[in-house]
Motif scaffolding. Structure first.
Motif, PDB file in Angstrom:
ATOM      1  N   ASN A  53       0.855  -1.184   0.000  1.00  0.00           N
ATOM      2  CA  ASN A  53       0.000   0.000   0.000  1.00  0.00           C
ATOM      3  C   ASN A  53       0.896   1.240   0.000  1.00  0.00           C
ATOM      4  OD1 ASN A  53      -2.546   1.466   0.251  1.00  0.00           O
ATOM      5  ND2 ASN A  53      -1.833   1.958   2.317  1.00  0.00           N
ATOM      6  N   SER A  55       1.117   5.319   0.135  1.00  0.00           N
ATOM      7  CA  SER A  55       0.403   6.547   0.493  1.00  0.00           C
ATOM      8  C   SER A  55       1.044   7.733  -0.212  1.00  0.00           C
ATOM      9  CB  SER A  55       0.451   6.770   2.007  1.00  0.00           C
ATOM     10  OG  SER A  55      -0.141   5.692   2.694  1.00  0.00           O
ATOM     11  N   THR A  56       0.202   8.636  -0.736  1.00  0.00           N
ATOM     12  CA  THR A  56       0.709   9.818  -1.439  1.00  0.00           C
ATOM     13  C   THR A  56       0.031  11.079  -0.904  1.00  0.00           C
ATOM     14  OG1 THR A  56      -0.968   9.534  -3.168  1.00  0.00           O
ATOM     15  CG2 THR A  56       1.205   8.560  -3.566  1.00  0.00           C
ATOM     16  N   ASN A  57       0.727  12.171  -1.017  1.00  0.00           N
ATOM     17  CA  ASN A  57       0.191  13.477  -0.619  1.00  0.00           C
ATOM     18  C   ASN A  57       0.783  14.546  -1.541  1.00  0.00           C
ATOM     19  OD1 ASN A  57      -1.077  15.534   0.696  1.00  0.00           O
ATOM     20  ND2 ASN A  57       0.402  15.634   2.394  1.00  0.00           N
ATOM     21  N   PRO A  58      -0.036  15.124  -2.443  1.00  0.00           N
ATOM     22  CA  PRO A  58      -1.459  14.857  -2.671  1.00  0.00           C
ATOM     23  C   PRO A  58      -1.689  13.462  -3.276  1.00  0.00           C
ATOM     24  CG  PRO A  58      -0.583  16.235  -4.399  1.00  0.00           C
ATOM     25  CD  PRO A  58       0.523  16.116  -3.384  1.00  0.00           C
ATOM     26  N   TRP A  59      -2.959  13.004  -3.262  1.00  0.00           N
ATOM     27  CA  TRP A  59      -3.289  11.655  -3.721  1.00  0.00           C
ATOM     28  C   TRP A  59      -3.027  11.514  -5.212  1.00  0.00           C
ATOM     29  CZ3 TRP A  59      -6.667   9.560  -7.301  1.00  0.00           C
ATOM     30  CH2 TRP A  59      -6.796   8.172  -7.249  1.00  0.00           C
ATOM     31  N   ILE A  60      -2.391  10.400  -5.564  1.00  0.00           N
ATOM     32  CA  ILE A  60      -2.142  10.048  -6.963  1.00  0.00           C
ATOM     33  C   ILE A  60      -2.468   8.567  -7.131  1.00  0.00           C
ATOM     34  CG2 ILE A  60      -0.398   9.828  -8.786  1.00  0.00           C
ATOM     35  CD1 ILE A  60       1.199  12.020  -7.457  1.00  0.00           C
ATOM     36  N   ALA A  61      -3.126   8.222  -8.215  1.00  0.00           N
ATOM     37  CA  ALA A  61      -3.365   6.812  -8.531  1.00  0.00           C
ATOM     38  C   ALA A  61      -2.066   6.202  -9.044  1.00  0.00           C
ATOM     39  CB  ALA A  61      -4.469   6.669  -9.583  1.00  0.00           C
ATOM     40  N   ALA A  93       5.455  13.097  -4.084  1.00  0.00           N
ATOM     41  CA  ALA A  93       4.163  12.818  -3.457  1.00  0.00           C
ATOM     42  C   ALA A  93       4.157  11.553  -2.601  1.00  0.00           C
ATOM     43  CB  ALA A  93       3.076  12.717  -4.524  1.00  0.00           C
ATOM     44  N   ILE A  94       5.102  10.621  -2.805  1.00  0.00           N
ATOM     45  CA  ILE A  94       5.080   9.369  -2.038  1.00  0.00           C
ATOM     46  C   ILE A  94       5.557   9.636  -0.618  1.00  0.00           C
ATOM     47  CG2 ILE A  94       6.041   7.044  -1.827  1.00  0.00           C
ATOM     48  CD1 ILE A  94       6.239   6.923  -4.859  1.00  0.00           C
ATOM     49  N   SER A  95       4.633   9.439   0.337  1.00  0.00           N
ATOM     50  CA  SER A  95       4.963   9.716   1.732  1.00  0.00           C
ATOM     51  C   SER A  95       5.265   8.449   2.529  1.00  0.00           C
ATOM     52  CB  SER A  95       3.811  10.460   2.406  1.00  0.00           C
ATOM     53  OG  SER A  95       2.600   9.712   2.309  1.00  0.00           O
TER      54      SER A  95
END
Length: 864
Positions: A53, A55-61, A93-95
């Motif tokens: 899984n 998590s990204t911020n902001p969300w990216i598919a 974006a990958i957190s």
């Protein structure tokens, strides 16, 4: 750009997890991912996309792609590539990346011990290489232009390098490798030299140099002969076996059987003296063929020798007192094909070709010389159907020109084209629902995947099963996921109990209407689920193998077809529970035969598009001791007269008796009925018969302590049984739950036997040339397993004795003649028995996957 990150492991025995955060560039520059993030690491088990899984911020598919390779038992090298689903830039974006690993065993190292294996990169590959510096001596004279092949192996990974004389550097991924090098030799084999490495194991460290020295023994020189047979298709000897003899200075050294189109290379012959290659005379159809010898000097050169029609002389071989032959053919059906007949004695032979497969009489123009001729019967497969060609007499004595008659009987056997399966001999594997199953089954390119139906796998006879606990839809989905990966059709097969006689207490269980009701109902549920998943791409949505051990127990007990069993009432209640509104036909009675026909009818009514097989066991005649040697039992049930009697059982008789019993109790009988629409219909019987040996791996205690440890001799007899069973049933046979474990050679490490699942089934089926025909090539740890005293009369005291009692050879696969034995498909493995999934015996299953994958490139077809 190379990256760094913070790793936080959470240890769990079977499913440890890891959180990766704090990504930063090693160069201290900002992270701006344009195309991809790449992670490489090692883990104590497999990881699937469902275990990850991001998590990204902001969300990216995002999309994830996983590549894994087993580097040692249960340890995997893994490469994870992360990209944006729409191909756009990811930036920073990958957190967090959260992942878990399906640990291979409870003794596997903790995942945290692989911390230093983690490497990260953005928009480039991770830098995990070290430098291998190969210091190679000068090549021996005569081998200066020969390529040296150095092979590095790390688990499933292998890399081939070609060092040159002097120092050569190679970038190699970090890790521990076994190193080997092939003999240095010219292409024609006339010059060769042994090669030595300074070490057989290399540890490559990231960013560091590792040395390896290569030296050579003095060059050895020899002569090479390459013999070829090149005859046109119209030549009389084109399809004949030719006995080729190699003589060295007048002394016979080697002998081979060759046919047109074949080659045989003889290497490492002396460099002085002379050779002669000769072919034994052939007397065929009253013509005597002689072949000119090919002679020459042994001189450290390569000699290509070709046998052509120009070297073959022929003369008449008509003998006084020869006799006329008449061949009478009795064909059960006329078939648009032809067969051959061969008569052989010590002096000559006759080969009659293109005999039509139809009733009639044929009088060859060739007369038979006096002699005693052996006539071999056999099988011919045409249009997927096995035809048995039997000749009487099988020994023909020709004397004093007395006319002779041979009677050929042609009988139709099994149709090998079973719906849902490929048009060639195929293999399937057992699934245990582990996340790694799909990848493993796809790697093996299997044609079917099987799993026990229900919650308990034994019929769930205590109640109506919750639909959520029925695995049929999951197995169908798994099969389709495997198919999506391979592009090849994969049939899901459920193994279903409607009456579980594997538990013992046979007479009580078979007479229990409540157990029947619940098991019938749960069977109906699985059938309805399977039928619901039929679509245009999957016209056969699933297969079912029903009732392991049921037929075997009934035959062993000697139950007659009219043995009383409650059928109609429990079947009616089960149908009502699931809303199946069809009248049970009168042909389904409260008897053993009624029960069997009821199961078959139920399948055709509820799930008309599935394929159905029943199962029978080797021990159904009273025991399986006959697999080791012909064995006499005092109370074998004879299906012909319905009595028990003393019989000496061999594979042919065991197969015949099992077939006769299956036919007696209606396994393949049709049943007339009236459908829900009021229209008369016919429900066919089973589509095939599954055969079970015993599913445990030979060299585990649960196998050999129960009297099951086979050498190739016993496997031969097992498949002889299958051939006899198919012949007398005239139905196709599917060996089921066959152990796919293999033997270990003397060069392999053998640890705890109960954990490594060694055995013979895989070696027998797929061939094991490393073992060949030599007992001494088998690892001594496997040969010294001590059998129980109660089994020594069958098996000997240990595998050493078992393997020493008969000649055998693992050099080539044994499946080649399976179609002629009525075998159309083989399913390997079991819940705790080696098949093709790594979750059950990683060692042998990996070996089996590779063999099956290669097999699909050239499968055995079902005739013309």
């Amino acid at each position: 750009m190379q990256l760094d990150a913070t790793l936080n492991f959470s240890n769990d025995t079977w499913y440890p997890t890891l959180d990766i955060t704090g990504f930063k560039a090693v160069s201290a520059a900002g992270i701006d991912i344009k195309e991809k993030m790449v992670l490489t690491f090692s883990a104590p088990g497999k990881i699937t996309e469902g275990d990850i899984n991001v998590s990204t911020n902001p969300w990216i598919a995002l999309k994830t792609q996983i590549e894994s390779s087993e580097i040692s038992t249960g340890i995997y090298d893994i490469k994870l590539t992360i990209t944006a689903a729409d191909g756009s830039a990811i930036g920073n974006a990958i957190s967090q990346i959260h992942m878990g690993v399906n640990v291979s065993s409870d003794t596997a190292p903790k995942w945290e011990t692989f911390r230093n294996s983690f490497t990260f990169a953005a928009d480039e590959e991770t830098q995990v290489d070290g430098e291998l510096v190969v210091n190679c001596a000068a090549f021996p004279a005569g081998l200066e232009d020969t390529a040296l092949q150095l092979v590095l192996v790390r688990g499933e990974k292998s890399e081939v390098l070609h060092p040159e004389a002097g120092a050569t550097s190679f970038a190699i991924s970090a890790g521990t490798y076994s190193a080997s090098v092939a003999e240095l030799r010219t292409a024609d084999g006339t010059v060769r030299a042994a090669v030595a490495l300074s070490t057989a194991e290399l540890t490559i460290a990231k960013g560091q140099r590792t040395p390896l020295d290569i030296t050579f023994a003095p060059a050895q020189r020899s002569t090479t002969l390459e013999i070829a047979v090149d005859l046109p298709a119209a030549h009389a000897l084109h399809n004949e076996d030719l006995s080729v003899v190699y003589l060295e200075n007048g002394v016979e050294k080697q002998r081979y059987i060759m046919r047109a189109g074949q080659k045989q290379r003889l290497e490492q012959l002396p460099i002085n003296g002379h050779y002669s290659v000769r072919i034994d005379d052939v007397k065929l159809n009253n013509i005597h063929y002689t072949v000119d010898a090919m002679n020459g000097a042994l001189d450290n050169r390569f000699h290509a020798l070709t046998v052509t029609s120009a070297q073959i002389r022929q003369s008449d071989d008509v003998q006084a007192g020869s006799a006329k032959l008449t061949i009478n053919v009795n064909a059960e059906k006329t078939v648009a094909a032809a067969f051959d007949l061969r008569l052989v004695d010590a002096a000559r032979q006759y080969h009659f070709t293109d005999l039509p497969m139809q009733t009639g009489s044929h009088a060859p123009s060739v007369l038979l010389a006096q002699g005693v001729y052996q006539i071999a019967s056999g099988t011919l497969i045409h249009d997927g159907i096995v035809h048995y060609i039997d000749v009487a007499p099988q020994v023909l004595r020709v004397e004093n020109n007395a006319s002779q008659t041979l009677t050929v009987t042609i009988t139709e056997g099994a149709n090998l084209r079973v719906k849902g399966f490929p048009d060639f001999l195929s293999f399937g594997g057992c699934a245990d629902m582990s996340p790694s199953n799909v990848d493993d089954l796809a790697e093996a390119r299997i044609a079917s995947v099987f799993k026990y139906s229900g919650d308990d796998g034994m019929g769930d006879a205590s109640g109506y099963l919750d639909p959520a606990k029925e695995p049929t839809p999951k197995i169908i989905e798994m099969a389709r996921n495997v198919s999506a990966k391979t592009g090849e059709s994969v049939l899901p097969v459920m193994v279903s109990y409607t009456c579980n006689l594997s538990l013992g207490d046979v007479e009580t269980i078979i007479d229990d209407p409540l157990r029947h009701e619940f098991s019938f109902a749960n069977f109906i549920q699985a059938l309805k689920m399977a039928q619901a998943m039929k679509d245009d791409e999957h016209p056969v949505p699933a297969g079912f193998i029903v009732n392991p051990d049921y037929l075997g127990e009934c035959q062993k007990y000697g139950f007659s077809p009219d043995y009383p069993i409650p059928v109609r009432q429990p079947l009616s209640k089960a149908m009502a529970h699931h809303g199946v509104n069809v009248a049970i036909p009168a042909g389904i009675t409260d008897t053993l035969k009624g029960y069997i026909k009821g199961v078959n009818w139920l399948v055709r009514v509820v799930a008309p598009d599935v394929v159905l097989g029943w199962q029978i066991n080797l021990w159904s005649v009273g025991g399986s001791q006959w697999v080791y040697n012909d064995f006499t039992y005092d109370d074998v049930f004879d299906p012909i007269d319905g009595t028990k009697k003393r019989m000496t059982i061999d594979p042919a008789l065991a197969g015949k008796l099992s077939a006769e019993y299956a036919l007696l109790v209606g396994i393949f009988e049709e049943t007339e009925y009236t459908g829900a629409n009021g229209v008369s219909a016919v429900a066919k019987g089973a589509d095939f018969m599954a055969v079970d040996r015993y599913e445990a791996d030979d060299l585990t205690a649960r196998a050999y302590k129960n009297g099951y440890c086979y050498s190739p001799f016993e496997w031969d007899r097992t498949f002889d049984y299958c051939a006899s069973l198919s012949r007398h049933l005239r139905q196709p046979v599917l060996p089921w739950q066959m152990p796919a474990s293999r033997l270990a050679s003397v060069s392999e490490d053998v640890g705890e036997l109960e954990e490594q699942f060694w055995g013979t089934g895989g070696s027998y089926l797929m061939g094991h040339p490393e073992i060949g025909s030599s007992v001494s090539a088998i690892n001594p740890r496997l040969l010294n397993v001590e059998f129980l005293d109660v089994h020594t009369s069958m098996m000997g005291h240990n595998p050493q004795e078992l393997f020493s009692r008969h000649e055998w050879d693992f050099s080539a696969p044994k499946y080649q003649d399976f179609p002629s034995r009525g075998i159309f498909h083989v399913q390997v493995g079991g819940g705790a028995t080696t098949g093709v999934v790594s979750a059950v015996n990683r060692n042998s299953s990996r070996w089996m996957r590779a063999k099956l994958k290669a097999y699909r490139d050239a499968p055995v077809k079902f005739g013309k």
